[in-house]
Design a protein around this motif. Sequence first.
Motif, PDB file in Angstrom:
ATOM      1  N   SER A   1      -2.964  -7.879  -4.829  1.00 52.19           N
ATOM      2  CA  SER A   1      -2.736  -6.458  -4.214  1.00 52.19           C
ATOM      3  C   SER A   1      -1.477  -6.631  -3.148  1.00 52.19           C
ATOM      4  O   SER A   1      -1.247  -7.943  -2.680  1.00 52.19           O
ATOM      5  CB  SER A   1      -4.016  -5.876  -3.525  1.00 52.19           C
ATOM      6  OG  SER A   1      -4.628  -6.835  -2.557  1.00 52.19           O
TER       7      SER A   1
ATOM      8  N   CYS B   1      -2.032  -1.455  -5.068  1.00 55.61           N
ATOM      9  CA  CYS B   1      -1.551  -1.067  -3.851  1.00 55.61           C
ATOM     10  C   CYS B   1      -2.702  -0.663  -3.013  1.00 55.61           C
ATOM     11  O   CYS B   1      -3.201   0.344  -3.321  1.00 55.61           O
ATOM     12  CB  CYS B   1      -0.252  -0.053  -4.005  1.00 55.61           C
ATOM     13  SG  CYS B   1       0.333   0.581  -2.385  1.00 55.61           S
TER      14      CYS B   1
ATOM     15  N   GLU C   1       0.680  -4.154   0.310  1.00 56.98           N
ATOM     16  CA  GLU C   1       0.875  -3.040   0.794  1.00 56.98           C
ATOM     17  C   GLU C   1       2.282  -3.153   1.344  1.00 56.98           C
ATOM     18  O   GLU C   1       2.842  -4.088   1.766  1.00 56.98           O
ATOM     19  CB  GLU C   1      -0.123  -3.052   2.109  1.00 56.98           C
ATOM     20  CG  GLU C   1       0.231  -1.776   3.127  1.00 56.98           C
ATOM     21  CD  GLU C   1      -0.957  -1.844   4.220  1.00 56.98           C
ATOM     22  OE1 GLU C   1      -0.834  -1.069   5.037  1.00 56.98           O
ATOM     23  OE2 GLU C   1      -1.870  -2.781   4.299  1.00 56.98           O
TER      24      GLU C   1
ATOM     25  N   CYS D   1       6.123   2.040   2.446  1.00 58.90           N
ATOM     26  CA  CYS D   1       5.974   2.745   1.281  1.00 58.90           C
ATOM     27  C   CYS D   1       5.451   4.345   1.390  1.00 58.90           C
ATOM     28  O   CYS D   1       4.645   4.581   2.292  1.00 58.90           O
ATOM     29  CB  CYS D   1       4.585   1.843   0.746  1.00 58.90           C
ATOM     30  SG  CYS D   1       4.165   2.649  -0.962  1.00 58.90           S
TER      31      CYS D   1
ATOM     32  N   LYS E   1       1.596   5.077   0.986  1.00 58.64           N
ATOM     33  CA  LYS E   1       0.623   4.099   1.533  1.00 58.64           C
ATOM     34  C   LYS E   1      -0.612   4.403   1.702  1.00 58.64           C
ATOM     35  O   LYS E   1      -0.846   5.439   2.201  1.00 58.64           O
ATOM     36  CB  LYS E   1       1.284   3.731   3.300  1.00 58.64           C
ATOM     37  CG  LYS E   1       0.611   2.549   3.695  1.00 58.64           C
ATOM     38  CD  LYS E   1       1.378   2.341   5.036  1.00 58.64           C
ATOM     39  CE  LYS E   1       0.725   1.615   5.965  1.00 58.64           C
ATOM     40  NZ  LYS E   1       1.437   1.162   7.196  1.00 58.64           N
TER      41      LYS E   1
ATOM     42  N   PHE F   1       1.173   0.709  -8.151  1.00 63.41           N
ATOM     43  CA  PHE F   1       2.132   1.403  -7.577  1.00 63.41           C
ATOM     44  C   PHE F   1       3.412   1.424  -8.726  1.00 63.41           C
ATOM     45  O   PHE F   1       3.653   0.489  -9.419  1.00 63.41           O
ATOM     46  CB  PHE F   1       2.811   0.698  -6.542  1.00 63.41           C
ATOM     47  CG  PHE F   1       3.871   1.311  -5.790  1.00 63.41           C
ATOM     48  CD1 PHE F   1       3.531   2.341  -4.875  1.00 63.41           C
ATOM     49  CD2 PHE F   1       5.047   0.982  -5.984  1.00 63.41           C
ATOM     50  CE1 PHE F   1       4.553   3.021  -4.295  1.00 63.41           C
ATOM     51  CE2 PHE F   1       6.186   1.689  -5.165  1.00 63.41           C
ATOM     52  CZ  PHE F   1       6.025   2.889  -4.532  1.00 63.41           C
TER      53      PHE F   1
END
Length: 119
Positions: A100, A27, A102, A106, A109, A115
């Motif tokens: 990866s 993440c 995002e 989240c 973040k 994660f």
Amino acid sequence: MLYIAVLLLAILFIAYRRYYPVKGIQCIRESEAKELGRTVVDIRHYHEVHDSISIVIPYAYLKRFYSEIPQGSVHLIAGDRVELNLGVRFFRKKGFKVRSYELAACKSKGKKGVFDYGV
């Protein structure tokens, strides 16, 4: 009885595909992924994307337009975990390497690391 078993298996398969987390993906932020040379793909809806330096293809349109994404390492931006799980599985099935991600929703973040989907 056979119909019930088939229906139950179909429901379990759909639930697994949508809700079981894909683990082992880092993440990180979009800008960091760009620095690492990954192709950034945003699979959120068009109206949710504001300022992005990525390829924007909503999940619903991936079947039609995934061929426009260069093969190699991919960084995914998703709206929530369900969209992320579906997107990662789709890209892996098509031969992309999702390195990866995002999440827009989240809590962690911007934090580096893998994660954790747990509580």
